[in-house]
Design a protein around this motif. Structure first.
Motif, PDB file in Angstrom:
ATOM      1  N   LEU A 163      -3.360  39.085 -12.892  1.00  0.00           N
ATOM      2  CA  LEU A 163      -2.574  40.279 -13.189  1.00  0.00           C
ATOM      3  C   LEU A 163      -1.949  40.853 -11.918  1.00  0.00           C
ATOM      4  O   LEU A 163      -0.792  41.286 -11.927  1.00  0.00           O
ATOM      5  CB  LEU A 163      -3.460  41.328 -13.858  1.00  0.00           C
ATOM      6  CG  LEU A 163      -3.882  41.025 -15.300  1.00  0.00           C
ATOM      7  CD1 LEU A 163      -4.884  42.074 -15.783  1.00  0.00           C
ATOM      8  CD2 LEU A 163      -2.670  40.975 -16.225  1.00  0.00           C
ATOM      9  N   LEU A 164      -2.708  40.859 -10.820  1.00  0.00           N
ATOM     10  CA  LEU A 164      -2.151  41.350  -9.558  1.00  0.00           C
ATOM     11  C   LEU A 164      -0.923  40.543  -9.154  1.00  0.00           C
ATOM     12  O   LEU A 164       0.103  41.108  -8.750  1.00  0.00           O
ATOM     13  CB  LEU A 164      -3.202  41.264  -8.454  1.00  0.00           C
ATOM     14  CG  LEU A 164      -2.656  41.606  -7.061  1.00  0.00           C
ATOM     15  CD1 LEU A 164      -2.693  43.102  -6.827  1.00  0.00           C
ATOM     16  CD2 LEU A 164      -3.408  40.866  -5.966  1.00  0.00           C
ATOM     17  N   LEU A 165      -1.013  39.220  -9.266  1.00  0.00           N
ATOM     18  CA  LEU A 165       0.107  38.362  -8.878  1.00  0.00           C
ATOM     19  C   LEU A 165       1.342  38.639  -9.719  1.00  0.00           C
ATOM     20  O   LEU A 165       2.472  38.455  -9.253  1.00  0.00           O
ATOM     21  CB  LEU A 165      -0.290  36.893  -9.005  1.00  0.00           C
ATOM     22  CG  LEU A 165      -1.405  36.402  -8.082  1.00  0.00           C
ATOM     23  CD1 LEU A 165      -1.690  34.926  -8.332  1.00  0.00           C
ATOM     24  CD2 LEU A 165      -1.050  36.629  -6.622  1.00  0.00           C
ATOM     25  N   GLU A 166       1.142  39.087 -10.958  1.00  0.00           N
ATOM     26  CA  GLU A 166       2.276  39.397 -11.823  1.00  0.00           C
ATOM     27  C   GLU A 166       2.794  40.814 -11.583  1.00  0.00           C
ATOM     28  O   GLU A 166       3.999  41.053 -11.641  1.00  0.00           O
ATOM     29  CB  GLU A 166       1.877  39.231 -13.294  1.00  0.00           C
ATOM     30  CG  GLU A 166       2.965  39.574 -14.290  1.00  0.00           C
ATOM     31  CD  GLU A 166       4.239  38.769 -14.097  1.00  0.00           C
ATOM     32  OE1 GLU A 166       5.313  39.278 -14.470  1.00  0.00           O
ATOM     33  OE2 GLU A 166       4.178  37.638 -13.574  1.00  0.00           O
ATOM     34  N   SER A 219     -13.513  47.505 -13.797  1.00  0.00           N
ATOM     35  CA  SER A 219     -12.721  46.400 -13.252  1.00  0.00           C
ATOM     36  C   SER A 219     -11.235  46.743 -13.260  1.00  0.00           C
ATOM     37  O   SER A 219     -10.508  46.454 -12.297  1.00  0.00           O
ATOM     38  CB  SER A 219     -12.960  45.122 -14.061  1.00  0.00           C
ATOM     39  OG  SER A 219     -14.310  44.722 -13.988  1.00  0.00           O
ATOM     40  N   VAL A 220     -10.777  47.361 -14.333  1.00  0.00           N
ATOM     41  CA  VAL A 220      -9.374  47.781 -14.424  1.00  0.00           C
ATOM     42  C   VAL A 220      -9.052  48.816 -13.352  1.00  0.00           C
ATOM     43  O   VAL A 220      -7.990  48.770 -12.710  1.00  0.00           O
ATOM     44  CB  VAL A 220      -9.063  48.331 -15.826  1.00  0.00           C
ATOM     45  CG1 VAL A 220      -7.676  48.987 -15.861  1.00  0.00           C
ATOM     46  CG2 VAL A 220      -9.128  47.217 -16.864  1.00  0.00           C
ATOM     47  N   ALA A 225      -6.363  50.315  -8.367  1.00  0.00           N
ATOM     48  CA  ALA A 225      -6.419  50.869  -7.016  1.00  0.00           C
ATOM     49  C   ALA A 225      -5.888  49.882  -5.983  1.00  0.00           C
ATOM     50  O   ALA A 225      -5.112  50.247  -5.087  1.00  0.00           O
ATOM     51  CB  ALA A 225      -7.850  51.266  -6.677  1.00  0.00           C
ATOM     52  N   MET A 226      -6.285  48.610  -6.104  1.00  0.00           N
ATOM     53  CA  MET A 226      -5.815  47.606  -5.145  1.00  0.00           C
ATOM     54  C   MET A 226      -4.335  47.313  -5.310  1.00  0.00           C
ATOM     55  O   MET A 226      -3.631  47.038  -4.327  1.00  0.00           O
ATOM     56  CB  MET A 226      -6.632  46.316  -5.304  1.00  0.00           C
ATOM     57  CG  MET A 226      -7.989  46.371  -4.628  1.00  0.00           C
ATOM     58  SD  MET A 226      -7.871  46.651  -2.828  1.00  0.00           S
ATOM     59  CE  MET A 226      -7.033  45.160  -2.309  1.00  0.00           C
ATOM     60  N   PHE A 253     -17.470  45.029 -12.228  1.00  0.00           N
ATOM     61  CA  PHE A 253     -17.962  44.589 -13.539  1.00  0.00           C
ATOM     62  C   PHE A 253     -19.488  44.604 -13.575  1.00  0.00           C
ATOM     63  O   PHE A 253     -20.094  45.136 -14.514  1.00  0.00           O
ATOM     64  CB  PHE A 253     -17.435  43.190 -13.845  1.00  0.00           C
ATOM     65  CG  PHE A 253     -17.701  42.753 -15.262  1.00  0.00           C
ATOM     66  CD1 PHE A 253     -16.736  42.924 -16.243  1.00  0.00           C
ATOM     67  CD2 PHE A 253     -18.909  42.168 -15.624  1.00  0.00           C
ATOM     68  CE1 PHE A 253     -16.982  42.538 -17.560  1.00  0.00           C
ATOM     69  CE2 PHE A 253     -19.165  41.786 -16.921  1.00  0.00           C
ATOM     70  CZ  PHE A 253     -18.196  41.968 -17.900  1.00  0.00           C
ATOM     71  N   LEU A 254     -20.113  44.016 -12.570  1.00  0.00           N
ATOM     72  CA  LEU A 254     -21.582  43.998 -12.528  1.00  0.00           C
ATOM     73  C   LEU A 254     -22.141  45.413 -12.485  1.00  0.00           C
ATOM     74  O   LEU A 254     -23.163  45.715 -13.120  1.00  0.00           O
ATOM     75  CB  LEU A 254     -22.056  43.204 -11.312  1.00  0.00           C
ATOM     76  CG  LEU A 254     -21.785  41.699 -11.326  1.00  0.00           C
ATOM     77  CD1 LEU A 254     -22.161  41.083  -9.979  1.00  0.00           C
ATOM     78  CD2 LEU A 254     -22.539  41.009 -12.456  1.00  0.00           C
ATOM     79  N   MET A 255     -21.474  46.295 -11.769  1.00  0.00           N
ATOM     80  CA  MET A 255     -21.917  47.682 -11.686  1.00  0.00           C
ATOM     81  C   MET A 255     -21.829  48.360 -13.048  1.00  0.00           C
ATOM     82  O   MET A 255     -22.735  49.109 -13.449  1.00  0.00           O
ATOM     83  CB  MET A 255     -21.071  48.434 -10.648  1.00  0.00           C
ATOM     84  CG  MET A 255     -21.598  49.799 -10.279  1.00  0.00           C
ATOM     85  SD  MET A 255     -20.620  50.550  -8.959  1.00  0.00           S
ATOM     86  CE  MET A 255     -20.932  49.394  -7.609  1.00  0.00           C
TER      87      MET A 255
END
Length: 264
Positions: A163-166, A219-220, A225-226, A253-255
């Motif tokens: 998704l970031l790459l897009e 995760s979203v 943020a990034m 996600f793990l958190m």
């Protein structure tokens, strides 16, 4: 879609994202940049394979009576070795560039430097510590939950990288990200849907709907943020930033799963 096509696409994703010796087909170039438009949906499946290997070590070490902390360390180490520390390298380079550069060009220059600075070293330490600690906490509640969470996190976090790459254009005209190109909106959405579906199928039965929503939601947020930060600091994305997103989304996600996990 034929099973042979899916296997070929997962194999291509594994060759790019890991060091697992997956042979290329007769018509494939094993050293060419991946066709993201074609294999984007297979990227979270490849992530699940990597996570499955770590989960197997996690369960095996726990079954042998090793302390939870040791089992968690071995599981994270397995995933790092299988990927050749690909995403960890991206996280370190991104932290050094974003933290140490005063201008866009200087940040990109630092990110291309193979040497690791203080920001990158700290980012690596905290990433490893957080993943180990989160798995240790999940193991204390249930080895099955911990293993399933690791597989789901490894899958969804790699879809986040797609998704970031897009979402952002390449920040430089050369490099791995520019060579691979953008996956396209349809391919990126398919990747996200596959990752979210796998996460849902793995986490809802074991830990519940709340844990699933919390894990995906965090995760979203990490991805958002990034994306904003990368666009502001370097005007786009690079392969290093995609690696950093994978690391941060896996931790998030793990958190999220651990926040909602409850002992039986």
């Amino acid at each position: 879609m034929r099973h042979s096509r899916i296997l070929a696409d997962v194999g291509a994703a594994l060759r790019f994202y890991s060091r697992i010796p997956v042979p290329a087909g007769a018509a494939e170039d094993a050293f060419a940049p991946p066709n993201l438009k074609r294999i984007a949906y297979a990227v979270p499946l490849a992530g699940a394979v990597i996570g499955l290997a770590g989960a197997a070590i996690l369960i095996g070490a726990h079954a042998l009576g090793l302390p939870n902390l040791v089992a968690a360390i071995l599981a994270v180490l397995t995933c790092v070795l299988l990927t050749g520390a690909l995403h960890e390298d991206g996280l370190a380079d991104t932290a050094d560039g974003f933290g140490g550069g005063a201008s866009r060009l200087r940040r990109l220059e630092i990110m291309r430097d193979s040497r690791i600075g203080s920001y990158g070293a700290c980012a690596l330490v905290f990433s490893l510590l957080l993943r180990v600690a989160l798995l240790d906490g999940l193991l204390a509640l249930s080895p099955t939950r911990a293993a399933l969470a690791l597989i789901a996190a490894a899958s969804l976090s790699r879809a986040a990288g797609m998704l970031l790459l897009e979402f952002l254009p390449p920040a430089r005209a050369d490099g791995a990200s520019a060579a691979a190109g953008q996956p396209g909106a349809d391919a990126a959405v398919r990747s996200a849907l596959v990752g979210a579906l796998l996460a849902t199928l793995l986490i809802v039965p074991s830990t519940g709907v709340g844990a699933t929503l919390m894990a995906i939601g965090l995760s979203v947020l990490a991805l958002f943020a990034m994306t904003r930060l990368s666009n502001r600091l370097i005007g786009g994305q690079t392969g290093d930033v995609a690696g950093a997103v994978q690391q941060l989304c896996e931790i998030a996600f793990l958190m999220g799963v651990l926040i909602y996990a409850r002992p039986h």
